[in-house]
Design a protein around this motif. Structure first.
Motif, PDB file in Angstrom:
ATOM      1  N   ASP A 218       0.813  -1.225   0.000  1.00  0.00           N
ATOM      2  CA  ASP A 218       0.000   0.000   0.000  1.00  0.00           C
ATOM      3  C   ASP A 218       0.842   1.269   0.000  1.00  0.00           C
ATOM      4  OD1 ASP A 218       0.773   0.103   2.642  1.00  0.00           O
ATOM      5  OD2 ASP A 218      -1.251  -0.054   3.471  1.00  0.00           O
ATOM      6  N   GLN A 219       2.135   1.153   0.382  1.00  0.00           N
ATOM      7  CA  GLN A 219       3.015   2.312   0.255  1.00  0.00           C
ATOM      8  C   GLN A 219       3.312   2.598  -1.218  1.00  0.00           C
ATOM      9  OE1 GLN A 219       4.711   4.449   2.524  1.00  0.00           O
ATOM     10  NE2 GLN A 219       3.201   3.740   3.985  1.00  0.00           N
ATOM     11  N   ALA A 222       0.051   3.787  -2.907  1.00  0.00           N
ATOM     12  CA  ALA A 222      -0.310   5.161  -2.557  1.00  0.00           C
ATOM     13  C   ALA A 222       0.421   6.132  -3.469  1.00  0.00           C
ATOM     14  CB  ALA A 222       0.035   5.442  -1.098  1.00  0.00           C
ATOM     15  N   LYS A 333       8.455   5.321  12.206  1.00  0.00           N
ATOM     16  CA  LYS A 333       7.749   4.847  13.406  1.00  0.00           C
ATOM     17  C   LYS A 333       6.245   5.046  13.276  1.00  0.00           C
ATOM     18  CE  LYS A 333      11.618   5.990  16.337  1.00  0.00           C
ATOM     19  NZ  LYS A 333      12.297   6.783  15.308  1.00  0.00           N
ATOM     20  N   GLY A 334       5.513   4.247  14.031  1.00  0.00           N
ATOM     21  CA  GLY A 334       4.085   4.494  14.229  1.00  0.00           C
ATOM     22  C   GLY A 334       3.230   4.349  12.999  1.00  0.00           C
ATOM     23  N   VAL A 335       3.605   3.462  12.087  1.00  0.00           N
ATOM     24  CA  VAL A 335       2.747   3.214  10.935  1.00  0.00           C
ATOM     25  C   VAL A 335       1.558   2.420  11.443  1.00  0.00           C
ATOM     26  CG1 VAL A 335       2.642   2.346   8.600  1.00  0.00           C
ATOM     27  CG2 VAL A 335       4.812   3.064   9.541  1.00  0.00           C
ATOM     28  N   LYS A 336       0.364   2.982  11.310  1.00  0.00           N
ATOM     29  CA  LYS A 336      -0.790   2.299  11.906  1.00  0.00           C
ATOM     30  C   LYS A 336      -1.520   1.452  10.867  1.00  0.00           C
ATOM     31  CE  LYS A 336      -1.434   5.001  15.939  1.00  0.00           C
ATOM     32  NZ  LYS A 336      -0.536   6.155  15.744  1.00  0.00           N
TER      33      LYS A 336
ATOM     34  N   LYS B  93      -6.117   0.442   4.831  1.00  0.00           N
ATOM     35  CA  LYS B  93      -5.404   0.881   6.029  1.00  0.00           C
ATOM     36  C   LYS B  93      -4.838   2.250   5.751  1.00  0.00           C
ATOM     37  CE  LYS B  93      -2.153  -1.583   7.540  1.00  0.00           C
ATOM     38  NZ  LYS B  93      -1.052  -2.533   7.347  1.00  0.00           N
ATOM     39  N   PRO B  94      -4.847   3.141   6.759  1.00  0.00           N
ATOM     40  CA  PRO B  94      -4.189   4.430   6.536  1.00  0.00           C
ATOM     41  C   PRO B  94      -2.738   4.186   6.130  1.00  0.00           C
ATOM     42  CG  PRO B  94      -5.285   4.362   8.684  1.00  0.00           C
ATOM     43  CD  PRO B  94      -5.349   2.984   8.126  1.00  0.00           C
ATOM     44  N   ASN B  95      -2.306   4.808   5.036  1.00  0.00           N
ATOM     45  CA  ASN B  95      -0.929   4.571   4.592  1.00  0.00           C
ATOM     46  C   ASN B  95      -0.194   5.863   4.272  1.00  0.00           C
ATOM     47  OD1 ASN B  95      -2.416   5.134   2.352  1.00  0.00           O
ATOM     48  ND2 ASN B  95      -1.594   3.507   1.087  1.00  0.00           N
ATOM     49  N   PRO B  96      -0.080   6.752   5.273  1.00  0.00           N
ATOM     50  CA  PRO B  96       0.747   7.934   5.025  1.00  0.00           C
ATOM     51  C   PRO B  96       2.183   7.507   4.787  1.00  0.00           C
ATOM     52  CG  PRO B  96       0.307   7.704   7.367  1.00  0.00           C
ATOM     53  CD  PRO B  96      -0.510   6.656   6.669  1.00  0.00           C
ATOM     54  N   THR B 147       3.229  10.037  10.988  1.00  0.00           N
ATOM     55  CA  THR B 147       2.895   8.842  11.766  1.00  0.00           C
ATOM     56  C   THR B 147       2.608   9.166  13.221  1.00  0.00           C
ATOM     57  OG1 THR B 147       5.265   8.522  11.908  1.00  0.00           O
ATOM     58  CG2 THR B 147       4.079   7.181  10.339  1.00  0.00           C
ATOM     59  N   LEU B 149       0.206  11.024  14.053  1.00  0.00           N
ATOM     60  CA  LEU B 149      -1.239  11.210  14.139  1.00  0.00           C
ATOM     61  C   LEU B 149      -1.925   9.905  14.530  1.00  0.00           C
ATOM     62  CD1 LEU B 149      -1.810  13.250  10.835  1.00  0.00           C
ATOM     63  CD2 LEU B 149      -1.333  14.118  13.123  1.00  0.00           C
ATOM     64  N   SER B 150      -3.159  10.025  15.011  1.00  0.00           N
ATOM     65  CA  SER B 150      -3.925   8.818  15.339  1.00  0.00           C
ATOM     66  C   SER B 150      -4.365   8.129  14.050  1.00  0.00           C
ATOM     67  CB  SER B 150      -5.149   9.192  16.158  1.00  0.00           C
ATOM     68  OG  SER B 150      -6.116   9.799  15.318  1.00  0.00           O
ATOM     69  N   GLY B 151      -4.850   6.913  14.175  1.00  0.00           N
ATOM     70  CA  GLY B 151      -5.258   6.155  12.995  1.00  0.00           C
ATOM     71  C   GLY B 151      -6.306   6.883  12.168  1.00  0.00           C
ATOM     72  N   GLN B 154      -4.763   9.813  10.494  1.00  0.00           N
ATOM     73  CA  GLN B 154      -3.928   9.361   9.366  1.00  0.00           C
ATOM     74  C   GLN B 154      -4.790   9.102   8.136  1.00  0.00           C
ATOM     75  OE1 GLN B 154      -1.234   6.128  10.152  1.00  0.00           O
ATOM     76  NE2 GLN B 154      -0.291   7.129  11.897  1.00  0.00           N
TER      77      GLN B 154
END
Lengths: 336, 252
Positions: A218-219, A222, A333-336, B93-96, B147, B149-151, B154
């Motif tokens: 998905d990266q 995107a 970090k923090g990839v949700k 899924k959020p994918n920033p 990243t 930010l909250s889900g 995002q």
């Protein structure tokens, strides 16, 4: 009265006994690792002491390494180790990333797998084989170039060489003279860098390939969905995401380059003079240890050689610690 | 009205396996269109055909026509890279982009399109973040990592990122399936506002979500578009008995 058969067993059961035994076993094994580290540090320190006591800081800054009159300074070897390693790293990293991208992103499957396998195989070739290959295959190529450099058609080059030879004789060099061939032997610093480049390439390449493959779909998508070309996806989504992992591979390669002994010792020319020419003889800490340890009978000489090992040990540890910090910083970090 | 998007006899194959059969579908501008159906029914496969994502999957093949503003995006000579700028996409899924700041995420598409002017980028970022109802929450932290930010934030950031290039169509592939109920509610609310600036096609697993947010709904089953119509009608008086069975919860 309670029924004896229903009482809880008081004796430790078989399983808890073997659990404990296993716990002690792995504790012992883990302690051995720590112990080996501490003991080798202690022994290196102890055997280095005479040299460090005698020369102090000068051991690191002094450029003379003369077993005959008992003067030992490691500046040339420390420089040699750092120059060969970082030069090899600078050349090999772009090649490694390019090959990883080819294997992971561009090559069709029937080609990607064999190429990836061959690159990994490079890591399995013994050092001594690399050394022989460098001496018999690459050295003659370099020697031919060095000899044509001095061909009579170019008198100005000979004049340049004469000028540089004068500078070198004073244990000095200039940027221009650094690139002038100092002999026609083929061996020397340049050959060591070339061979190190090839030797460390597979470490960066295979780690980079694996982390590039692990970049989530998905990266990539995107970036594609925003209207990116394949190269833009690679440069703006894949490589940034994978950068910490790639850096891990680079550090692995650097550790390997710093410590590589045999192949470098075979090709570098083993001169303890300060670096004068890219094409001239030089030495690294590891190559001096390999070439001189057997002959170092005298206490101070032997101690100086061990001190080289001690420094190499610290340089490797420092590089690894630095790498951990760097990788921690680069990890997304923090990839949700 | 002329449809902004129109699929004509669309078939999609993965290798020899056909995943979508003969889909014909018109989408009107300024509407929200839901694609529903059980897992594996081809709704996501169809969605991904609308911005030629299947080009990236080896072995995937699309036949038929998908007309965007009357132009077939699968016509020979169409550049998929330029085409995708007209169709935004938001993923499950959020994918920033994790190595970029909030701001850089929003303007990533603009930079690809060659916009370099800082003020211009800032203006579009603000507009897009407002459009995604995120501006107030992030205006003070535009230069912090996305990243952080909250889900739910995002995911709205990803919506802002898609909106920044001003797409004619916004594809959403189960955009709330990884989010908690309150983040989901915010995004559903947002979709109603987004209709003013774009056209939305959303794949959802959640029938209630489809009923809440969409103007038209298409029901897919094993690669067929079984029924397509106004959402109220499809849920209250479906013409096909398979649709009825699905929307009343008898399977799926």
């Amino acid at each position: 009265m309670s029924d004896p058969a229903r009482r809880l067993p008081t004796r430790a059961s078989m399983s808890s006994g073997s659990d404990r035994a296993f716990q002690y076993l792995i504790l012992a094994l883990a302690s051995v690792i720590v112990l080996v580290f501490v003991v080798s540090l202690y022994l290196l320190g102890k055997d280095s002491w005479p040299a460090l006591q005698r020369f102090g800081v000068e051991f690191f800054t002094q450029r003379t390494w003369n077993p005959v009159n008992g003067t030992f300074g490691a500046a040339a070897m420390i420089t040699g180790t750092l120059v060969t390693s970082f030069a090899a790293l600078i050349i090999s990293v772009p090649l490694a990333i390019a090959s990883a991208l080819f294997v992971a992103e561009y090559a069709p499957k029937w080609l990607a797998n064999p190429v990836g396998y061959l690159i990994e195989l490079l890591a399995a070739i013994p050092s001594v084989v690399y050394g022989l290959w460098a001496l018999f295959v690459i050295a003659p190529v370099l020697a031919r170039w060095q000899i044509t450099f001095f061909s009579p058609e170019y008198p100005e080059r000979l004049a340049l060489y004469t000028k540089c030879a004068g500078i070198w004789a004073n244990d000095q060099t200039t940027l221009q003279c650094f690139f002038v061939p100092s002999s026609g032997a083929g061996r020397g610093l340049a050959l060591a860098i070339i061979i190190l480049t090839v030797m460390i390439l597979p470490y960066t390449a295979s780690v980079a390939r694996d982390v590039i493959r692990l970049v989530p779909a998905d990266q990539r998508e995107a970036m594609y969905a925003l209207g990116a070309t394949k190269w833009e996806v690679i440069s703006r989504a894949i490589l940034p995401y994978a950068r910490a992992g790639i850096m891990g591979g680079v550090i692995l390669a650097l550790g390997r380059a710093l410590g590589e002994t045999l192949a470098v010792a075979m090709v570098i020319g083993d001169s303890q003079d300060i670096l004068k020419s890219l094409w001239g003889n030089a030495s690294t800490m590891a190559s001096v240890i390999a070439n001189q340890f057997g002959d170092a009978q005298e206490l101070l000489h032997r101690s100086s050689v061990v001190t080289l090992g001690f420094i190499l040990f610290f340089v490797s540890v420092a590089v690894n610690l630095l790498a951990r910090v760097l990788i921690g910083r680069l990890t997304p970090k923090g990839v949700k | 009205m002329t449809p902004i998007l129109s699929a004509k006899n669309v078939n999609i194959f993965y290798g020899d396996k056909q995943a979508v059969q003969n889909v014909n579908l018109d989408v009107q501008p300024g509407t929200v269109n839901a694609l529903i159906g059980p897992s594996g029914c081809g709704k996501t496969t169809f969605l991904r055909a609308i911005n030629r994502m299947h080009d990236l999957t080896p072995g995937a093949r699309v036949s038929g026509q998908i007309l965007l503003d009357g132009e077939n995006i699968y016509a020979p000579g169409v550049d998929p890279v330029a085409m995708r700028r007209r169709v935004g996409m938001v993923f499950q899924k959020p994918n920033p982009f994790p190595t970029m700041s909030v701001f850089d995420n929003v303007v990533a598409g603009l930079k690809l399109a060659g916009m370099r002017n800082k003020d211009q980028l800032m203006a579009v970022a603000e507009r897009s973040l407002k459009g995604a109802a995120l501006w107030e929450e992030v205006r003070e932290r535009l230069n912090t990592p996305a990243t952080g930010l909250s889900g739910g934030q995002q995911q709205r950031l990803c919506i802002a990122r898609a909106l920044a290039v001003d797409p004619e169509i916004l594809l959403m592939d189960e955009p709330t399936s990884a989010l908690d109920p309150s983040s989901t509610a915010k995004i559903e609310e947002l979709m109603t506002d987004l209709k003013k600036v774009t056209t939305i096609i959303i794949v959802t697993h959640n029938m209630h979500q489809a009923a809440r947010v969409s103007d038209t709904t298409s029901f897919f089953l094993v690669g067929d578009l079984v029924e397509h119509g106004p959402t109220d009608q499809l849920f209250q008086s479906p013409r096909d008995e398979r649709t009825e069975a699905y929307v009343t919860g008898r399977f799926g």
